[in-house]
Design a protein around this motif. Structure first.
Motif, mmCIF file in Angstrom:
data_model
loop_
_atom_site.group_PDB
_atom_site.id
_atom_site.type_symbol
_atom_site.label_atom_id
_atom_site.label_comp_id
_atom_site.label_asym_id
_atom_site.label_seq_id
_atom_site.Cartn_x
_atom_site.Cartn_y
_atom_site.Cartn_z
ATOM 1 N N UNK A 153 -21.899 21.549 -8.580
ATOM 2 C CA UNK A 153 -20.974 22.226 -7.674
ATOM 3 C C UNK A 153 -19.708 22.672 -8.385
ATOM 4 N N UNK A 154 -19.168 21.804 -9.243
ATOM 5 C CA UNK A 154 -17.973 22.165 -9.985
ATOM 6 C C UNK A 154 -18.211 23.330 -10.932
ATOM 7 N N UNK A 155 -19.384 23.350 -11.569
ATOM 8 C CA UNK A 155 -19.709 24.463 -12.464
ATOM 9 C C UNK A 155 -19.880 25.756 -11.681
ATOM 10 N N UNK A 177 -10.995 26.301 -2.204
ATOM 11 C CA UNK A 177 -11.861 26.294 -3.389
ATOM 12 C C UNK A 177 -12.400 24.934 -3.775
ATOM 13 N N UNK A 178 -11.813 23.859 -3.221
ATOM 14 C CA UNK A 178 -12.276 22.507 -3.541
ATOM 15 C C UNK A 178 -12.978 21.834 -2.368
ATOM 16 N N UNK A 179 -13.219 22.579 -1.293
ATOM 17 C CA UNK A 179 -13.735 21.985 -0.061
ATOM 18 C C UNK A 179 -15.092 21.335 -0.195
ATOM 19 N N UNK A 180 -15.949 21.839 -1.099
ATOM 20 C CA UNK A 180 -17.297 21.289 -1.268
ATOM 21 C C UNK A 180 -17.440 20.428 -2.521
ATOM 22 N N UNK A 181 -16.304 19.971 -3.073
ATOM 23 C CA UNK A 181 -16.343 19.258 -4.339
ATOM 24 C C UNK A 181 -15.816 17.834 -4.179
ATOM 25 N N UNK A 182 -16.270 16.934 -5.052
ATOM 26 C CA UNK A 182 -15.716 15.583 -5.061
ATOM 27 C C UNK A 182 -14.295 15.626 -5.592
ATOM 28 N N UNK A 183 -13.557 14.526 -5.404
ATOM 29 C CA UNK A 183 -12.131 14.521 -5.713
ATOM 30 C C UNK A 183 -11.857 14.825 -7.191
ATOM 31 N N UNK A 184 -12.624 14.209 -8.084
ATOM 32 C CA UNK A 184 -12.400 14.423 -9.509
ATOM 33 C C UNK A 184 -12.593 15.868 -9.906
ATOM 34 N N UNK A 185 -13.680 16.470 -9.428
ATOM 35 C CA UNK A 185 -13.953 17.876 -9.736
ATOM 36 C C UNK A 185 -12.920 18.778 -9.085
ATOM 37 N N UNK A 186 -12.475 18.409 -7.878
ATOM 38 C CA UNK A 186 -11.468 19.207 -7.178
ATOM 39 C C UNK A 186 -10.175 19.283 -7.981
ATOM 40 N N UNK A 188 -9.920 19.074 -11.177
ATOM 41 C CA UNK A 188 -10.179 19.935 -12.333
ATOM 42 C C UNK A 188 -10.053 21.416 -11.957
ATOM 43 N N UNK A 189 -10.564 21.764 -10.793
ATOM 44 C CA UNK A 189 -10.489 23.154 -10.344
ATOM 45 C C UNK A 189 -9.037 23.559 -10.078
ATOM 46 N N UNK A 190 -8.276 22.664 -9.452
ATOM 47 C CA UNK A 190 -6.872 22.975 -9.193
ATOM 48 C C UNK A 190 -6.078 23.068 -10.491
#
Length: 231
Positions: A153-155, A177-186, A188-190
């Motif tokens: 999902x993060x990729x 943009x982070x709604x479907x991601x786990x906290x750690x990946x979220x 990273x995206x932010x």
């Protein structure tokens, strides 16, 4: 196309400006009397619970919706002066990132990212250079030949970000943009979106409902609830 023609008509320096904007849906309230400005290169978070009106504001900014009252100025385009045929020109200056990624399932990473450049008619050599450059920026240089189903999902969200920035847009709009991601990946995206704002000079507007995550991030904060700004 529409631009401010008079110094008294709007804030010359703002790249996004909403002036007393209201929109009502047939099914009920949308947003009411929304006013704010975002300067070029500014990182801004539009925060509020689900249904608060965040997505409506983003749709007003990329002119999928038009206000019932008030004016929206985006990168020189003003709602009441912009004919529908010119809206695609506005959108060429925008990069859009969505919660559900919206990748083409039968296209690999490279092809998904390259699509906006093919639409713009760029030469293949330029497309190749720009796509591989942004894939490097988002940490996917080795994933260019993978299909979306082969990515985490993060990729997949990083592919969405790469697709949004490959045009070198003036403005990046990210809707949850982070709604479907786990906290750690979220996080990273932010962090990646923060990098784009701080290092690349992009104007970035992120709509999110995650108050806890925003408490750890630098940037301008606009809070909205029940269609109105509350801070």
């Amino acid at each position: 196309m529409s631009e401010w023609e008079d110094d008294n008509e709007g804030p010359d320096e703002a790249i996004i400006h909403l002036d007393n904007v209201s929109l009502t849906y047939d099914r009920g309230p949308g947003v009411a009397q929304i006013s704010f400005s975002i300067m070029p290169g500014e990182l801004t978070y539009l925060i509020g619970p689900s249904g608060a009106g965040k997505s409506t504001i983003l749709k007003l900014i990329y002119m999928l919706l038009m206000p019932d009252e008030g004016e929206v100025l985006v990168n020189g385009y003003l709602t009441h002066r912009t004919r529908r045929k010119y809206i695609p020109y506005l959108r060429r200056t925008l990069g859009l990132i969505f919660q559900d990624f919206r990748l083409l399932p039968d296209r690999n990473t490279y092809e998904n990212v390259a699509l906006p450049l093919h639409i713009l008619g760029l030469p293949r050599r330029d497309i190749r250079e720009r796509v591989y450059s942004v894939l490097e920026d988002v940490g996917l240089a080795d994933r260019g030949h993978h299909l979306p189903r082969e990515l985490s999902g993060g990729e997949q969200q990083r592919v969405g970000i790469a697709r949004a920035i490959v045009k070198n847009p003036a403005i990046i709009l990210a809707d949850e943009p982070t709604g479907n991601l786990d906290a750690g990946t979220a996080y990273e995206i932010l962090d990646l979106l923060t990098f784009l704002a701080e290092e690349n000079g992009s104007t970035v507007l992120v709509a999110t409902h995650d108050y806890d995550m925003m408490s750890h991030k630098a940037g301008k904060l606009i809070e909205i609830d029940q269609g109105k700004i509350v801070n």
